[in-house]
Scaffold this active site. Structure first.
Site, PDB file in Angstrom:
ATOM      1  NE  ARG A  57      -1.676  -2.077   3.092  1.00  0.00           N
ATOM      2  CZ  ARG A  57      -1.621  -3.434   2.742  1.00  0.00           C
ATOM      3  NH1 ARG A  57      -2.667  -4.044   2.040  1.00  0.00           N
ATOM      4  NH2 ARG A  57      -0.641  -4.551   2.891  1.00  0.00           N
ATOM      5  CB  THR A  58       3.359   2.555   2.294  1.00  0.00           C
ATOM      6  OG1 THR A  58       2.612   2.238   3.555  1.00  0.00           O
ATOM      7  CG2 THR A  58       3.964   3.848   2.529  1.00  0.00           C
ATOM      8  CE  LYS A  85      26.297  -5.313  -7.896  1.00  0.00           C
ATOM      9  NZ  LYS A  85      26.754  -4.208  -9.031  1.00  0.00           N
ATOM     10  NE  ARG A 107       7.570   0.977   4.834  1.00  0.00           N
ATOM     11  CZ  ARG A 107       6.287   0.358   4.929  1.00  0.00           C
ATOM     12  NH1 ARG A 107       5.947  -0.909   4.377  1.00  0.00           N
ATOM     13  NH2 ARG A 107       5.338   1.024   5.211  1.00  0.00           N
ATOM     14  CG  HIS A 135       3.878   4.035   8.770  1.00  0.00           C
ATOM     15  ND1 HIS A 135       3.831   4.919   7.548  1.00  0.00           N
ATOM     16  CD2 HIS A 135       3.149   2.888   8.382  1.00  0.00           C
ATOM     17  CE1 HIS A 135       3.739   4.147   6.569  1.00  0.00           C
ATOM     18  NE2 HIS A 135       3.189   3.049   6.877  1.00  0.00           N
TER      19      HIS A 135
HETATM   20  C1  NCD Z   1       2.194  -1.253   8.230  1.00  0.00           C
HETATM   21  C2  NCD Z   1       3.731  -1.044   8.243  1.00  0.00           C
HETATM   22  O1  NCD Z   1       4.561  -1.654   7.340  1.00  0.00           O
HETATM   23  O2  NCD Z   1       4.218  -0.402   9.113  1.00  0.00           O
HETATM   24  N1  NCD Z   1       1.618  -1.526   6.986  1.00  0.00           N
HETATM   25  C3  NCD Z   1       1.468  -0.334   6.325  1.00  0.00           C
HETATM   26  O3  NCD Z   1       2.426   0.493   6.139  1.00  0.00           O
HETATM   27  N2  NCD Z   1       0.184  -0.065   5.731  1.00  0.00           N
HETATM   28  C4  NCD Z   1       1.841  -2.203   9.289  1.00  0.00           C
HETATM   29  C5  NCD Z   1       2.324  -3.747   9.139  1.00  0.00           C
HETATM   30  O4  NCD Z   1       3.245  -3.934   8.305  1.00  0.00           O
HETATM   31  O5  NCD Z   1       1.951  -4.381   9.844  1.00  0.00           O
END
Ligand code: NCD
Length: 309
Positions: A57-58, A85, A107, A135
């Site tokens: 999703r993100t 690497k 991320r 987040h």
């Molecule tokens: C979350 C994450 O990756 O922090 N997912 C997201 O971004 N929608 C929550 C999760 O992975 O449980």
């Protein structure tokens, strides 16, 4: 409006900033529902989605957001990069910055990675999840979704249930919700509530107690990829029995309660399908639609703040 060059933490957001982001996201949601889902506020800008950890999703929503705003957006995933690497995080970012990148959506599995990169490069950084730390875009989209359904959000009762200790979603949600005067209560297995006293939120003794009178229930995924060392619960079956959300448990919930989950869902573990898919209270796909609009609001705002410190 929010004035910082980066979006690193929900703790940096004031009450007014949160409401401004929600107002802007509402406008982008209308645009996204129109015939031509396009604006040009990021025309000529380059956005790189630098994802050193998995995402569905993100990453997709930030990529679409950048494109809808007219930017050139590129996805970078660690798995097929020179990270394999041995190239360091800062070297990787600085090399991509040399391509005149304006914004990185980052991320990483390491808590604090976004702050570290922000201090060591000139581009703007949007934290899309750093380890178990934060987040912030998820907190903003969650608050947008709640305000859309509930109108006024001050004084609502929100229950967050699950792996709170390892959840960056919970951490950002809690910081942002406290700014708005939302009453947050927490519940999960004892080892998943480690260090949670620091939030100053009441800790419940059962799912039933957490659900009672809650206006919103946020269920969290067990962070299996972060269960290093001892497991936090004896078995998945026991987790589901003692900590899972079931249709039977929902019978005691307040009328009009919203159920939220950041995804990905472990069906039958933290939440049963009959609850996750029940249109009376499940807001999971609203969160996804609103997440798209909120990420446009974030990129739009961060781009305006590029010259700030
Ligand atoms: C979350 C994450 O990756 O922090 N997912 C997201 O971004 N929608 C929550 C999760 O992975 O449980």
């Amino acid at each position: 409006m929010y004035k910082l060059k980066h979006l690193l933490s929900a703790q940096d957001l004031s009450r007014e900033d949160i409401y401004d982001f929600i107002d802007l996201a509402r406008e982008f949601k209308a645009l996204n529902r129109s015939d031509v889902k396009k604006s040009d506020s990021l025309r000529g800008k380059t956005v790189i989605n630098a994802f050193f950890e998995n995402s569905t999703r993100t990453r997709t929503s930030f990529e679409i957001a950048a494109k809808r705003l007219g930017a050139d957006s590129v996805n970078f995933t660690a798995a097929d990069s020179s990270t394999k690497k041995g190239e360091t995080l800062i070297d990787t970012i600085r090399n991509m910055q040399a391509m005149r990148t304006d914004i990185f959506v980052l991320r990483h599995s390491c808590s604090g990675a976004a702050k570290f990169v922000a201090a060591n490069c000139d581009a703007s950084i949007v934290n899309a999840g750093d380890g178990l730390n934060e987040h912030p875009s998820q907190a903003l989209l969650d608050l947008f979704t709640i305000s859309e359904r509930k109108g006024r959000i001050e004084n609502l009762n929100v229950a967050i249930i699950g792996d709170i200790f390892r959840s960056r979603v919970a951490r950002s949600d809690i910081w942002a919700m406290k700014k708005l005067g939302i009453n947050v209560r927490l519940f999960g297995p004892p080892m998943m509530l480690r260090d949670c006293d620091a939030f100053g939120c009441p800790i419940c003794k059962s799912v039933e107690e957490a659900i009672e009178g809650a206006d919103v229930i946020i269920m969290l995924r067990i962070q299996l990829e972060r269960q290093d060392g001892e497991p936090s619960f004896p078995s998945v079956r026991e987790y589901s029995k003692f900590f899972g959300l079931t249709a039977r448990r929902m019978q005691a919930a307040k009328e009009g309660v919203m159920i939220m989950h950041p995804g990905p869902i472990n069906r039958g573990v933290e939440i049963n399908s009959d609850v996750a898919d029940d249109p009376r209270y499940s807001c999971v796909l609203d969160q996804v639609e609103n997440g798209e609009a909120m990420r446009m609001a974030i990129l739009h705002t961060i781009n305006l703040n590029r010259s700030a410190r």
